[in-house]
Every structure is written in C-alpha cells, then in structure tokens.
Design an enzyme around this catalytic site. Structure first.
Site: not given
Length: 765
Positions: A723-724
């Site tokens: 997600y990053l």
C-alpha cells in the site's frame, strides 16, 4: 614483441657475463676451486628462472650445465658470434610459439606489449588445465570456457599443435605458471568483472516502451511445475490402532491418516468442525472393509504415527553440515531448472514453481471447511500457458497436461482448480519481475491521479448525504468510511462456504454501535467485526453529525443480522467509483490514504539532527500509523517475551560498560591535569571516543527495544509491500542519508528496483 627483445638482450648480457667469469678463472685457477660451487648454485638459479620464462631457454641452460659438468672450463673459449646465432634461433622459436610466450612473460611480471591487442585469438586460449585452476575457485571459469571456442576459430592450427606438444614435453611449466598466478591473485579481476555481469542481468524494463494495452508478453517459455513427491508408506514398526487393536491401513487411507497425525498436537484437531470434515473425507479414501471397521474417529489412535513424524522433524534438526549442504544443493539444482522462465528474451524468476502437496485444509478463523482433504494435484489437472513458438514443458512420464494455452493477455504460467473452494490457483512470476513491477507502478500512479480529484469526490459524497434517495445516501456513507477508515469494499459470499468476514458494503447492524457521546467526543461510531483473514477490526471513531444521523436512519426497524447498507453492494459501489475516476476502486482509496499518510508522518516525525537509528525509528512510527489505519494487526510472536528479556539483558550490560568507560574517562582527565603531557591527552581522547561509541550502541539497543514493543501487535510489512508507494521511502532515504538497506531487505529491494532507480530526494506522492 618489444618485451621479447628486452628479455633476449638481458639473456645475452647474462651469457657475456658468464664468459667473462670463465676468462677470469683462467688467470686465477687457485680461486676457481673456492668459488666453483658458489657459481654453480648461481647458474642453477638462473636456469630455474629461465625455466619459468620459456621452454627454449630452459633447454639452453640444461645444455650449458651438461657442458659444464663434462668439460669443466671448456665454455671459456666459446665464440661470441656463436652465442648470437643461438639467440637468433631462440627468437625464431619464440615467434613460432606466438602468444603463449607473451602470456607466460606477463604472468612472471613482465609488462605486456601493446601489440597483444592485435592478437585476440591467442589471448584467451592458453589456459592451464582444470585441475590447476580448481584450487583458485574462479567463479567465472564456465563463462571463460564458453568464450574460448570463438577465439580458437582464428587460431593457427600448426601453432596450436606445436604449443600442445611443447606443453606435453615439459609438464614443469604448469607449476610455475600456477605459482605465479597465486602471487598475482587473479581473483580481484573476477570480482571486478562480476558486478558488470550482474548489472547486465538487471533488466531496466521501466526505461523501455510499454506494450500495447492488454498485452503482457510476446514470448514465454518455462519448464512447468514441480509436483509433490509420491507418498512413502510408514515403516512396519509404526502402527495405527483402532479401538485398541492394531490395524493395517491401505496406502490411500494411511496417507490421509498421516495428515491428521502430523497435526495431532495442534489446536485444530480439537475443533469439532475440523474433526467432522476430516473423518468424512478420510472415509472416502478407505476400502469397503476399512469403512465397515472404522466408524468412530474417537476410537482411532494416531499416537505412534505422531511420534514417528516428531522424531523425523528432530532428526532433520540434528542433520550434519554435509547432509544439510546436500539438501541445499538439491534445492538449488531444482530452482535452477524450474525456478526461472524466459520472457521476452529475459530470464525471470518464478515465485512458486512447486505444486502444494496434499493435506488438510485449515482456513483462517472458524472456516466452515477446515479439516477437509486437499487432494493431490496431478498433471491431468494442470493448464500450461506459454508461447506458440516456445517448447511446451514435458509432463511426467505416463501423464499428460489437461490443456496447453497460448494466452499473452494473462500473466500466469500454470493454473489448476483446487477442490476445497473450487478456486483457481496459479503459478506466477516473482514480485521482482517486470510484470509484477509494472502492475505495482501502475497501481501507485492511479493512486496519485486520485490525489488530483479527491477533494471533488469528497465534496460530492458530502452532498449525497442529503440525497432524497436512500440508495445514494447509503453509497455516500459507505464511501466516506472507505475514504476515512481505509475499509475494504467487502465482497458478497455464499453462506456456509467461507468464514464470516465482512467489508464495508457487507456490514451488518450488529457490527456497529452508535454513541451520541463517548469519552468526551460527540457522534462516535464503534465498529466491531471480522475483516479479511478473520482479523478483528475494532475501532471507535468520531464521525460527522450528518453521517451519524444517516446511520441511525439506516438501522431503523432492522434486526442485528440485517445488512446495514441494504440498498448497496460492491457492484453498485465500484460502478460509481469508475464514474468518478477511471480505474478508481476501494483499494485505490486505501493505497492513496496509506501513501499520503506515510508522506505526512515522515515530514512530521523526522528531525534533521537525529542520527540514523533515530531516523529509522521515526520511519517505523510513520509506517505503524499506516498499519493501524489499514488494520494490519498480528498476534504477538510466541518468542516476544523471551526476545525482549534478552534485549534488556544486553541493554543492562551495555549500561555497565558505559558506566565503567565514564569512570575511566574521569580518571584519565584527572591524570591529564596533573601530568599535562601529550601522552595523557591522547589517553583522554581515546577514552572520550570509547564513551561516545558505547553511548551510540546503548541508544541503538534502546531504540530497538522501543520499536519492538510498539510493533508487537502491528504488522508493518503488509502496508510496506502493498500500500505504500516505495518512491516515498526511497526519496526519504536519499534526503536524510539513511541507507536503503536499513528499510528494505534484499527481496524488497529487488521488488522495488524500479522505484529505487527512478525516485530522487524531491519526489512527492
């Protein structure tokens, strides 16, 4: 051949000196007896040195020595012109031997002539035999061997034969050559070449033009999957008991029984649903006779089987280094053959080339199908995907593939359908591959596009809270939760098929409680439900007043088991998201909010004057804020308390060392005041450095302890990998001088090679 002439001139001068010494002996015969032995030793040394240079000079020295022994001082009257004639013949032989001599001279410390570049055909040919190279452990011998044939093609056949004959005649040349090589140490050259080779293998696909939409590859070839090994029956002394009596099971029934025996001490085998499902599937594998006898699982005794497998596990732990090395070599051989594929002329790593072995299904949480038998996957279940012009992998003997496809619009290499849920399983490429990297890059670029229109979307759903349509209101509140809380959309599921996990759209009335006021905050919503992987989501969140009022409206006249958003499903929500922005999904919202949170937290938490360990702690705290947002939890590791105790012991020991070092420094300073000399000043400086070093070490340990304690129930890896945007991390590392290795391990660096290469310190998500 300037090096040859220099060498020959020096040889002629040596011969002249030899002749002069003999003339001197004629005049002083009394001295001859005293020095004769000494000069013989010198001549032998010269002869040995000449041996290591080339064979022709060695023969000359041997002839000279023979003449010396036979005739004594007969060399005194040799004619100088005769010597010169011999030197000319020697030069002709040297020319005939070609580059072999040049190489020998180079190895013995002579500078290589510039003309060597004009003779590449000889440069790589004259190589010592394998047995001589082997002790040097050269990592690129195979590569060099691959290159030799190209050079041999241009080699003069006669010269080649002559050289081989000369080598056979004089085996002594091999040893000095290796000795000289040992002195020169060729390994550093290989070390210099090796990184170049690795650089060439790195495919910078992100610098190339992308394929047309939908096309994943143009060429794909692989070896297919590796199947689980066949079942090996238990030894005769390992018994199964039913109702206290020994019972011999058929091979199929015995194999399934071993699956249960391996889990005998596990909590799963105590669960009623697990036992029920196992027994039902086990009976399907029994013979009719076994079915008639085995009617109750509680009467089955798997103890001996369980003990046998425990002993095997223990034996594996006690393996010798040689046995472990052998297993490692076998695994590496398997990886080399099956773990890579050729995709568009590049060698790509495959993630999971082994088919999962048969066993008992566990599932996550209280899965209704736990304990069911995962059957053995056979070649007849397998669909192969490769290029039309590629070599189709061969199935195991006596078997055939279910199907062979040539679909370049999908990324999988192998697929099959598993029997528990009926879901399709795939063999895919490694996360470091082009296909996976492109997908990641595209995901983060889509999330960055959301940044440009997120304010507009937020204004839109706020307006929709006041809509006259209940469907629009529910959709707007759900989107608010997805945006604010990073909730998953939640897919519709068939009852009884999977664990009772929910997402935003599938929330039920029982999953939330409304508090007009709680802990000094107004309009608080209390969430409590099982999310993905049966991980509990529990959160108390203050929301906007209109959201709170809408939730009260949605819950009117509903039972706890009723849907909260009864006019909404994931299909309706996803269609609306696509209308708002092309490619927008609930996951894009999660990715956007996770990445933007990391970027903001890093700006707030990073202090310019912090050292590297403190900066890493700041990074982990920023990462933790994202993990909490995304509900990435974990159970504390079983060894957590023990590891914390060990860490505390190290901290206490370091504190004692620091206290001792400070006392030593104080004492040294006192001595320096009295002595006032350079020596005591040096001692003080040395003690100061020791104190500083120990202070840094103590701080590192304390930071590590803080980090572990804060992260014991938070899984940082999930958000970091999925997600990053990695470019945020790379930019932060470059800006603050934090080594990327401190944040990403080797596997993660390979996965995010594209981000590491393209992001600079000014990158903004």
């Amino acid at each position: 051949m300037s090096g040859d002439h220099l060498h020959n001139d020096s040889q002629i001068e040596a011969d002249f000196r030899l002749n002069d010494s003999h003339k001197h002996k004629d005049k002083h015969k009394d001295r001859e007896h005293r020095h004769k032995e000494h000069k013989k030793e010198k001549d032998r040394e010269k002869s040995k040195h000449s041996n290591s240079e080339h064979k022709d000079s060695e023969k000359k020295h041997k002839e000279k020595e023979k003449t010396k022994h036979k005739d004594g001082s007969s060399e005194k009257h040799k004619d100088k012109h005769k010597d010169r004639d011999k030197e000319k013949r020697k030069e002709e032989k040297v020319r005939a031997s070609g580059d072999a001599k040049i190489k020998k001279e180079k190895e013995n410390g002579f500078s290589s002539p510039p003309q060597i570049k004009d003779e590449p055909e000889d440069d790589g040919y004259f190589v010592p035999p394998k047995e001589d190279i082997k002790p040097l452990k050269r990592p690129r011998d195979e590569d060099d061997a691959d290159y030799k044939p190209k050079k041999i093609k241009t080699e003069d056949t006669k010269k080649e034969k002559k050289r081989k004959l000369e080598e056979e005649e004089d085996g002594k040349l091999k040893k000095p050559k290796n000795k000289d090589k040992d002195k020169k140490v060729p390994e550093p050259d290989n070390k210099k070449k090796k990184p170049k080779k690795e650089e060439e293998q790195k495919w910078k696909w992100w610098e190339e033009e992308r394929y047309p939409e939908g096309i994943k590859w143009k060429f794909l070839e692989h070896k297919g999957p590796v199947f689980a090994p066949p079942y090996e029956p238990l030894p005769e002394n390992v018994k199964f008991y039913y109702d206290g009596k020994v019972m011999k099971l058929s091979p199929k029934a015995e194999e399934v029984a071993t699956f249960f025996a391996k889990m005998l001490d596990h909590e799963y085998t105590t669960k009623e649903i697990f036992r029920k499902n196992f027994f039902k599937d086990w009976r399907k594998e029994m013979t009719n006779e076994e079915k008639n006898i085995i009617t109750n699982l509680s009467k089955c005794d798997f103890t001996q089987m369980s003990q046998y497998f425990k002993a095997q596990t223990e034996a594996r732990k006690q393996m010798s280094k040689e046995e472990k090395l052998k297993i490692k070599e076998e695994n590496e051989k398997l990886l080399k053959e099956y773990g890579f594929c050729i995709m568009d002329n590049h060698k790509e790593r495959i993630a999971n080339f082994k088919i999962e072995p048969p066993g008992l299904f566990r599932g996550r949480g209280n899965h209704p199908k736990m304990g069911m038998l995962k059957r053995r996957i056979m070649p007849e279940d397998i669909i192969i995907n490769c290029s039309k012009d590629a070599k189709v992998p061969s199935p195991p003997p006596g078997h055939k593939w279910k199907e062979v496809r040539h679909d370049n619009k999908v990324t999988w290499l192998v697929s099959w359908t598993e029997n528990i849920q009926g879901s399709i399983k795939y063999i895919m490429l490694n996360p470091s591959s082009r296909i996976k990297g492109e997908k990641d890059w595209q995901k983060y670029e889509t999330a960055r596009r959301l940044k440009k229109c997120v304010d507009k979307i937020r204004n839109q759903y706020r307006e929709d809270w006041k809509s006259k349509e209940m469907k629009v209101r529910q959709r707007a509140v759900a989107l608010y939760f997805i945006d604010k809380l990073a909730l998953r959309a939640g897919n519709e599921k068939e009852e009884g098929e999977t664990a009772d996990t929910v997402g935003c759209c599938s929330l039920r009335v029982e999953h939330i409680n409304l508090h007009p006021e709680l802990d000094g905050q107004e309009y608080v919503v209390e969430f409590d439900f099982l999310g993905k992987d049966s991980i509990r989501y529990y959160n108390k969140v203050p929301v906007e007043k209109r959201v709170f009022k809408n939730l009260q409206l949605f819950m009117e006249n509903k039972q706890p088991e009723d849907d909260l958003f009864d006019r909404l499903n994931t299909g309706i929500l996803n269609k609306h998201l696509q209308d708002l922005m092309e490619g927008l999904t609930a996951k894009v919202f999660r990715t956007y909010n996770a990445s933007i949170t990391l970027q903001q937290q890093l700006k707030e938490l990073t202090a310019p004057d912090e050292n590297i360990p403190a900066k890493i702690l700041s990074y982990n705290r920023a990462n933790r804020a994202v993990a909490i947002l995304c509900n990435h939890q974990r159970a504390p590791p079983k060894t957590f308390e023990k590891s914390m105790m060990n860490l505390q012991t190290k901290i206490d020991a370091k504190k004692e060392q620091l206290a001792d070092a400070r006392r030593d420094l104080k004492s040294a300073k006192a001595d320096a005041k009295v002595m006032k000399d350079a020596k005591t000043k040096k001692v003080v400086e040395s003690k100061k450095k020791a104190v500083q070093r120990l202070e840094e070490q103590l701080m590192k340990l304390e930071v590590q302890a803080t980090d572990r304690e804060e992260n014991k129930q938070i899984a940082l890896g999930t958000s970091k990998l999925n997600y990053l945007d990695p470019r945020i991390t790379v930019a932060w590392c470059k800006k603050w001088g934090v080594p990327i290795e401190k944040i990403y391990n080797k596997t993660q660096r390979e996965k995010f090679a594209w981000a590491i290469d393209m992001a600079d310190e000014d990158y903004e998500f």
